[in-house]
Write a protein that holds these residues in place. Structure first.
Motif, PDB file in Angstrom:
ATOM      1  N   LEU A 278       0.829  -1.198   0.000  1.00  0.00           N
ATOM      2  CA  LEU A 278       0.000   0.000   0.000  1.00  0.00           C
ATOM      3  C   LEU A 278       0.869   1.255   0.000  1.00  0.00           C
ATOM      4  O   LEU A 278       0.583   2.234  -0.715  1.00  0.00           O
ATOM      5  N   CYS A 279       1.930   1.239   0.782  1.00  0.00           N
ATOM      6  CA  CYS A 279       2.848   2.388   0.817  1.00  0.00           C
ATOM      7  C   CYS A 279       3.552   2.580  -0.526  1.00  0.00           C
ATOM      8  O   CYS A 279       3.746   3.717  -0.981  1.00  0.00           O
ATOM      9  N   GLU A 280       3.932   1.476  -1.152  1.00  0.00           N
ATOM     10  CA  GLU A 280       4.569   1.578  -2.466  1.00  0.00           C
ATOM     11  C   GLU A 280       3.600   2.161  -3.486  1.00  0.00           C
ATOM     12  O   GLU A 280       3.996   2.952  -4.366  1.00  0.00           O
ATOM     13  N   SER A 281       2.326   1.800  -3.364  1.00  0.00           N
ATOM     14  CA  SER A 281       1.318   2.366  -4.254  1.00  0.00           C
ATOM     15  C   SER A 281       1.153   3.861  -4.007  1.00  0.00           C
ATOM     16  O   SER A 281       1.002   4.647  -4.946  1.00  0.00           O
TER      17      SER A 281
ATOM     18  N   LEU B 126       3.471   5.842  -2.960  1.00  0.00           N
ATOM     19  CA  LEU B 126       4.652   6.487  -3.543  1.00  0.00           C
ATOM     20  C   LEU B 126       4.499   6.673  -5.050  1.00  0.00           C
ATOM     21  O   LEU B 126       4.915   7.688  -5.611  1.00  0.00           O
ATOM     22  N   ARG B 127       3.894   5.690  -5.695  1.00  0.00           N
ATOM     23  CA  ARG B 127       3.721   5.776  -7.154  1.00  0.00           C
ATOM     24  C   ARG B 127       2.654   6.788  -7.551  1.00  0.00           C
ATOM     25  O   ARG B 127       2.808   7.507  -8.547  1.00  0.00           O
ATOM     26  N   HIS B 128       1.577   6.845  -6.766  1.00  0.00           N
ATOM     27  CA  HIS B 128       0.398   7.579  -7.234  1.00  0.00           C
ATOM     28  C   HIS B 128       0.060   8.829  -6.424  1.00  0.00           C
ATOM     29  O   HIS B 128      -0.735   9.651  -6.883  1.00  0.00           O
TER      30      HIS B 128
ATOM     31  N   ILE C   2      -4.170   8.577   2.401  1.00  0.00           N
ATOM     32  CA  ILE C   2      -3.154   8.742   1.367  1.00  0.00           C
ATOM     33  C   ILE C   2      -3.445  10.057   0.652  1.00  0.00           C
ATOM     34  O   ILE C   2      -4.575  10.302   0.218  1.00  0.00           O
ATOM     35  N   ARG C   3      -2.411  10.891   0.523  1.00  0.00           N
ATOM     36  CA  ARG C   3      -2.601  12.257   0.042  1.00  0.00           C
ATOM     37  C   ARG C   3      -1.940  12.456  -1.330  1.00  0.00           C
ATOM     38  O   ARG C   3      -1.163  11.632  -1.801  1.00  0.00           O
TER      39      ARG C   3
ATOM     40  N   GLY D 109      -7.672   6.475  -9.260  1.00  0.00           N
ATOM     41  CA  GLY D 109      -8.223   5.248  -9.832  1.00  0.00           C
ATOM     42  C   GLY D 109      -7.199   4.135  -9.880  1.00  0.00           C
ATOM     43  O   GLY D 109      -7.514   2.967  -9.614  1.00  0.00           O
ATOM     44  N   LEU D 110      -5.953   4.479 -10.210  1.00  0.00           N
ATOM     45  CA  LEU D 110      -4.888   3.482 -10.218  1.00  0.00           C
ATOM     46  C   LEU D 110      -4.622   2.936  -8.817  1.00  0.00           C
ATOM     47  O   LEU D 110      -4.395   1.738  -8.630  1.00  0.00           O
ATOM     48  N   LEU D 111      -4.650   3.840  -7.831  1.00  0.00           N
ATOM     49  CA  LEU D 111      -4.459   3.407  -6.439  1.00  0.00           C
ATOM     50  C   LEU D 111      -5.550   2.436  -6.031  1.00  0.00           C
ATOM     51  O   LEU D 111      -5.278   1.380  -5.436  1.00  0.00           O
TER      52      LEU D 111
END
Length: 453
Positions: A42-45, A47-49, A64-65, A73-75
């Motif tokens: 979840l944290c890696e997601s 970071l990506r998004h 998540i901000r 949507g990707l998250l």
């Protein structure tokens, strides 16, 4: 994706909320906790998004901000791919150690699930406002007394066995007591109270129910005489003596241990959380639960695993001691992270926690808000710093929306508060709390101290 949620609503994964630093989503795992590997994913997601910042709220939700319409949507898709089911509907909250605390009077999760199902079956979710909530407290070592709720159910021991004390509209101290009843009746009262709220409209709460309606709810069952109410420590239904309110620290779960760490001001870079979760996994932690009070609980630890994990958490910047002054400060992201922020809230908070820790005793909450929205602490605080076009305004015993009593430049706000702390240090009577001393000094004197120092 659904339309963005309005401010004041709960920014669920399917309905992110627009903020000054992009879209924000909030989620609570259906399972109650996450495996370390899932939290890392979840944290890696994030970071990506998003902007790479993870938050845990005062009520124990994960945020998540910094998302965009596309990245949100990707998250959501990646959360689904990770197998993380998230709660929707009316929040029915339980304690973070529910079901595993050897000191709890009853496992609160089955009753909470019954209430969730009843609310859905009755079609109440779309008719209730986003801030309507229920708390089901099974007792135990870690209290959730500070959580406000429209309906509160708390397990108590009576001569008839384990029953549930039902109250409405407040936290454990301010809520209005209705009755002490069996589990089935407690569920029915909770559902009836929510029906009454729904009939008043989506802006309504149980605090707006009439005395006649409250009497009707209490009439589901006669009040139990106070003399028959006994919790596990022999006290009254108010709670077990010695219950810990801070989720930060060590908890003995009989065959294993849990360690609680706070996120300073409720926020932490996702990479720091990844590093801590990886270390916890290596040390044998099996689950990580979100906790009210902006904290995380790492479960399944052996006694020997706790010291190295605590050392790692401290090195990564987590709050590892309940007495840490940062736990008394609520601060939003502020400038420059949030476009709405007029002051650097987190930098001011860090400076105050370091330079004026004696001001921040258990009696006082300090709120530092980048703007008048007051996102980090909607309610009143003993002292509030709020950013606007005039600089950093000081509000005494109010919210960020109140008219400030005095101003100074935002970059110098911490020095103004240090002046207040020094005055309290000199003026405080033996045994007097910081909040009591502030009340005695009065708003005018406090504002002058803030301006002139």
């Amino acid at each position: 994706m659904n339309a963005f949620s309005r401010r004041g609503a709960c920014p669920a994964l399917s309905a992110p909320m627009q903020t000054g630093d992009g879209l924000l989503v909030r989620l609570n795992p259906v399972a109650g906790g996450l495996a370390p590997k899932s939290l890392i994913g979840l944290c890696e997601s994030a970071l990506r998004h998003g902007n790479g910042i993870m938050e845990v709220t005062a009520r124990g939700s994960l945020q998540i901000r910094g998302l965009t319409a596309d990245s949100a949507g990707l998250l959501a898709a990646e959360v689904d791919a990770l197998g993380i089911a998230v709660r929707t509907g009316v929040p029915v909250e339980t304690g973070p150690l529910a079901g595993i605390d050897p000191q709890e009077i009853a496992d609160s999760r089955p009753l909470a699930e019954r209430i969730r199902a009843a609310v859905e079956e009755a079609g109440l979710t779309p008719r209730l406002g986003p801030k309507v909530s229920v708390v089901v407290d099974g007792g135990g070592e870690l209290a959730v007394d500070a959580l406000t709720a429209d309906v509160r159910l708390k397990a108590v021991r009576t001569v008839a066995g384990v029953q549930w004390s039902v109250s409405v509209a407040g936290d454990s101290q301010s809520a209005k007591s209705l009755a002490t009843v069996d589990e089935d009746t407690a569920r029915n009262i909770a559902l009836a109270a929510l029906r009454m709220v729904a009939e008043k409209g989506r802006e309504a709460h149980t605090r707006e129910l009439s005395e006649r309606q409250l009497a009707s709810l209490a009439g589901w069952h006669s009040f139990a005489p106070p003399s028959v109410l006994r919790d596990m420590s022999g006290g009254t239904e108010g709670g077990a003596v010695g219950r810990q309110h801070s989720p930060i620290g060590l908890f003995d779960l009989s065959s294993s241990h849990a360690l609680g760490f706070g996120l300073p001001f409720g926020s932490m870079p996702a990479q720091n959380l990844i590093d801590l979760a990886a270390q916890a996994s290596d040390l044998g932690s099996t689950e990580i639960r979100l906790a009210p009070g902006r904290a995380l609980l790492f479960l399944g630890l052996t006694a020997s695993a706790c010291p190295p994990l605590q050392a790692s958490a401290a090195a990564l910047g987590f709050v590892t001691k309940a007495a840490d002054p940062r736990t008394r400060i609520a601060a939003c992201p502020g400038a420059p992270a949030c476009a709405s922020g007029r002051i650097a809230t987190r930098a001011i908070a860090e400076k105050m926690a370091t330079e004026s820790p004696d001001l921040l005793d258990a009696s006082l909450t300090l709120h530092i808000s980048g703007c008048a929205k007051g996102c980090a602490h909607p309610g009143p605080a003993g002292l509030t710093l709020v950013g606007d076009e005039n600089g950093a305004g000081l509000v005494v015993d109010g919210t960020a929306k109140a008219l400030p009593a005095g101003y100074r430049p935002g970059y110098d706000a911490a020095r103004g508060v240090a002046g207040i702390a020094a005055a309290i240090r000199n003026a405080r009577h033996p045994g007097e709390t910081a909040a009591a001393c502030l009340t005695r000094l009065g708003t005018t004197e406090i504002a002058e101290l803030y301006r002139r120092n």
